[in-house]
Design a protein around this motif. Structure first.
Motif, PDB file in Angstrom:
ATOM      1  N   ALA A   1       0.451  16.990   8.031  1.00  0.00           N
ATOM      2  CA  ALA A   1      -0.662  17.808   8.874  1.00  0.00           C
ATOM      3  C   ALA A   1       0.010  18.660   9.644  1.00  0.00           C
ATOM      4  O   ALA A   1       1.107  18.610  10.270  1.00  0.00           O
ATOM      5  N   VAL A   2      -0.938  19.724  10.099  1.00  0.00           N
ATOM      6  CA  VAL A   2      -0.611  20.884  11.010  1.00  0.00           C
ATOM      7  C   VAL A   2      -0.296  20.408  12.334  1.00  0.00           C
ATOM      8  O   VAL A   2       0.634  20.951  12.903  1.00  0.00           O
ATOM      9  N   ASP A   3      -0.986  19.371  12.860  1.00  0.00           N
ATOM     10  CA  ASP A   3      -0.721  18.910  14.129  1.00  0.00           C
ATOM     11  C   ASP A   3       0.384  17.522  14.376  1.00  0.00           C
ATOM     12  O   ASP A   3       0.116  16.917  15.119  1.00  0.00           O
ATOM     13  N   SER A   4       1.198  17.707  13.417  1.00  0.00           N
ATOM     14  CA  SER A   4       1.988  16.467  13.508  1.00  0.00           C
ATOM     15  C   SER A   4       3.076  16.542  14.578  1.00  0.00           C
ATOM     16  O   SER A   4       3.637  15.389  14.922  1.00  0.00           O
ATOM     17  N   GLY A   5       3.601  17.771  15.095  1.00  0.00           N
ATOM     18  CA  GLY A   5       4.566  17.511  16.508  1.00  0.00           C
ATOM     19  C   GLY A   5       5.729  17.394  15.832  1.00  0.00           C
ATOM     20  O   GLY A   5       5.997  17.725  14.696  1.00  0.00           O
ATOM     21  N   ASN A   6       6.833  17.120  16.574  1.00  0.00           N
ATOM     22  CA  ASN A   6       8.243  17.108  16.336  1.00  0.00           C
ATOM     23  C   ASN A   6       8.925  15.774  15.980  1.00  0.00           C
ATOM     24  O   ASN A   6       9.800  15.655  15.677  1.00  0.00           O
TER      25      ASN A   6
ATOM     26  N   PRO B   1       0.880  -1.311  -0.019  1.00  0.00           N
ATOM     27  CA  PRO B   1       0.032  -0.017   0.050  1.00  0.00           C
ATOM     28  C   PRO B   1       0.992   1.311   0.020  1.00  0.00           C
ATOM     29  O   PRO B   1       1.911   1.206   0.749  1.00  0.00           O
ATOM     30  N   ILE B   2       0.464   2.183  -0.714  1.00  0.00           N
ATOM     31  CA  ILE B   2       1.262   3.467  -0.609  1.00  0.00           C
ATOM     32  C   ILE B   2       1.076   4.195   0.702  1.00  0.00           C
ATOM     33  O   ILE B   2       0.259   4.115   1.364  1.00  0.00           O
ATOM     34  N   GLY B   3       2.113   4.629   0.860  1.00  0.00           N
ATOM     35  CA  GLY B   3       2.222   5.520   2.219  1.00  0.00           C
ATOM     36  C   GLY B   3       2.638   4.682   3.440  1.00  0.00           C
ATOM     37  O   GLY B   3       2.435   5.140   4.563  1.00  0.00           O
ATOM     38  N   ALA B   4       2.875   3.262   3.403  1.00  0.00           N
ATOM     39  CA  ALA B   4       3.032   2.611   4.295  1.00  0.00           C
ATOM     40  C   ALA B   4       4.477   2.968   5.315  1.00  0.00           C
ATOM     41  O   ALA B   4       4.521   2.613   6.518  1.00  0.00           O
ATOM     42  N   SER B   5       5.293   3.594   4.482  1.00  0.00           N
ATOM     43  CA  SER B   5       6.700   4.136   5.144  1.00  0.00           C
ATOM     44  C   SER B   5       6.723   5.505   4.954  1.00  0.00           C
ATOM     45  O   SER B   5       8.020   6.052   5.309  1.00  0.00           O
ATOM     46  N   LEU B   6       5.671   6.209   5.296  1.00  0.00           N
ATOM     47  CA  LEU B   6       5.694   7.461   5.293  1.00  0.00           C
ATOM     48  C   LEU B   6       5.970   8.324   6.788  1.00  0.00           C
ATOM     49  O   LEU B   6       5.672   7.321   7.856  1.00  0.00           O
ATOM     50  N   PRO B   7       6.951   9.421   7.100  1.00  0.00           N
ATOM     51  CA  PRO B   7       6.656   9.877   8.323  1.00  0.00           C
ATOM     52  C   PRO B   7       5.274  10.234   9.155  1.00  0.00           C
ATOM     53  O   PRO B   7       4.398  10.176   8.336  1.00  0.00           O
ATOM     54  N   GLU B   8       5.379  10.104  10.397  1.00  0.00           N
ATOM     55  CA  GLU B   8       4.346  10.460  11.243  1.00  0.00           C
ATOM     56  C   GLU B   8       3.693  11.895  10.517  1.00  0.00           C
ATOM     57  O   GLU B   8       4.510  12.767  10.502  1.00  0.00           O
ATOM     58  N   GLY B   9       2.440  11.901  10.284  1.00  0.00           N
ATOM     59  CA  GLY B   9       1.734  13.022  10.095  1.00  0.00           C
ATOM     60  C   GLY B   9       1.538  13.452   8.298  1.00  0.00           C
ATOM     61  O   GLY B   9       1.122  14.118   8.014  1.00  0.00           O
ATOM     62  N   VAL B  10       2.473  12.641   7.723  1.00  0.00           N
ATOM     63  CA  VAL B  10       2.776  12.982   6.355  1.00  0.00           C
ATOM     64  C   VAL B  10       1.548  11.974   5.591  1.00  0.00           C
ATOM     65  O   VAL B  10       1.670  10.692   6.167  1.00  0.00           O
ATOM     66  N   SER B  11       0.837  12.111   4.590  1.00  0.00           N
ATOM     67  CA  SER B  11      -0.175  11.326   4.088  1.00  0.00           C
ATOM     68  C   SER B  11       0.029  11.805   2.420  1.00  0.00           C
ATOM     69  O   SER B  11       0.647  12.717   2.002  1.00  0.00           O
ATOM     70  N   LEU B  12      -0.062  10.680   1.521  1.00  0.00           N
ATOM     71  CA  LEU B  12      -0.066  10.670   0.355  1.00  0.00           C
ATOM     72  C   LEU B  12      -1.265  10.044  -0.452  1.00  0.00           C
ATOM     73  O   LEU B  12      -1.474   9.095   0.028  1.00  0.00           O
TER      74      LEU B  12
END
Length: 189
Positions: A160-165, A116-127
């Motif tokens: 996402a705006v609320d992604s944190g650090n 699936p696409i996005g399985a290895s994306l950083p937290e808060g990032v969507s594709l």
């Protein structure tokens, strides 16, 4: 004194002649010799056929910044650094040439090795992806058929705006996104 001699040559020659005659009869009766039965031979016709093909030209995507208040056309994705709230959109045009009377082709976007696409994306990032196929007449279709068609793939990358650090300085590998053009096997219907 009298001695009796046997003529081995004549017995051997007679036996050889009998074996040769028997072999000749077997060959003639078996059809492997010149014993002729009628037959006819001709070609299947004077026409030929050939196989078709499925080829494609994949263009590099053009990326645009769609972040509210910062919209820009044509950004360089390899030097762009996402921050929370960013939205990027990449569009790639794929030209498909399909030849085959019964060819049908589906286009899909997948991750590496079909994952699936996005399985290895950083937290808060969507594709998100959208695939639009257009036939030679300019009509939007779900399945490509014979002729030259266009597949437009749109990729939207959002942070996402609320992604944190937790996702700072994390690489995003866009090379793991694959577009697959897959022939569908003809079915009875």
């Amino acid at each position: 004194m009298t001695t009796k001699t046997t003529d081995r040559t004549s017995t051997k020659g007679t036996l050889t002649g009998i074996v040769a005659a028997a072999a000749g009869v077997v060959v003639l009766l078996g059809g492997a010799g010149s014993f002729a039965l009628w037959n006819a031979q001709g070609g299947l016709g004077s026409e030929n056929t050939s196989t078709g093909h499925l080829t494609a030209t994949f263009a590099d995507p053009t990326w645009n910044d769609l972040t509210p208040g910062h919209e820009k056309e044509s950004v360089a994705i390899d030097t762009f650094h996402l921050v929370p709230g960013d939205v990027l959109e990449g569009t790639s045009i794929i030209t498909v040439d399909a030849v085959g009377n019964n060819i049908a082709v589906n286009a899909e976007v997948t991750g590496p090795d079909g994952a699936p696409i996005g399985a290895s994306l950083p937290e808060g990032v969507s594709l998100d992806t959208q695939v639009t196929a257009t036939n030679a007449d300019g009509e939007t279709v779900t399945t490509l058929s014979e002729g030259t068609s266009t597949v437009t793939v749109t990729v939207t990358l959002s942070y996402a705006v609320d992604s944190g650090n937790t996702s700072m300085n994390t690489p995003i590998n866009l090379q793991d996104i694959d577009v697959t053009l897959q022939q569908i096997a003809p079915t009875a219907g």
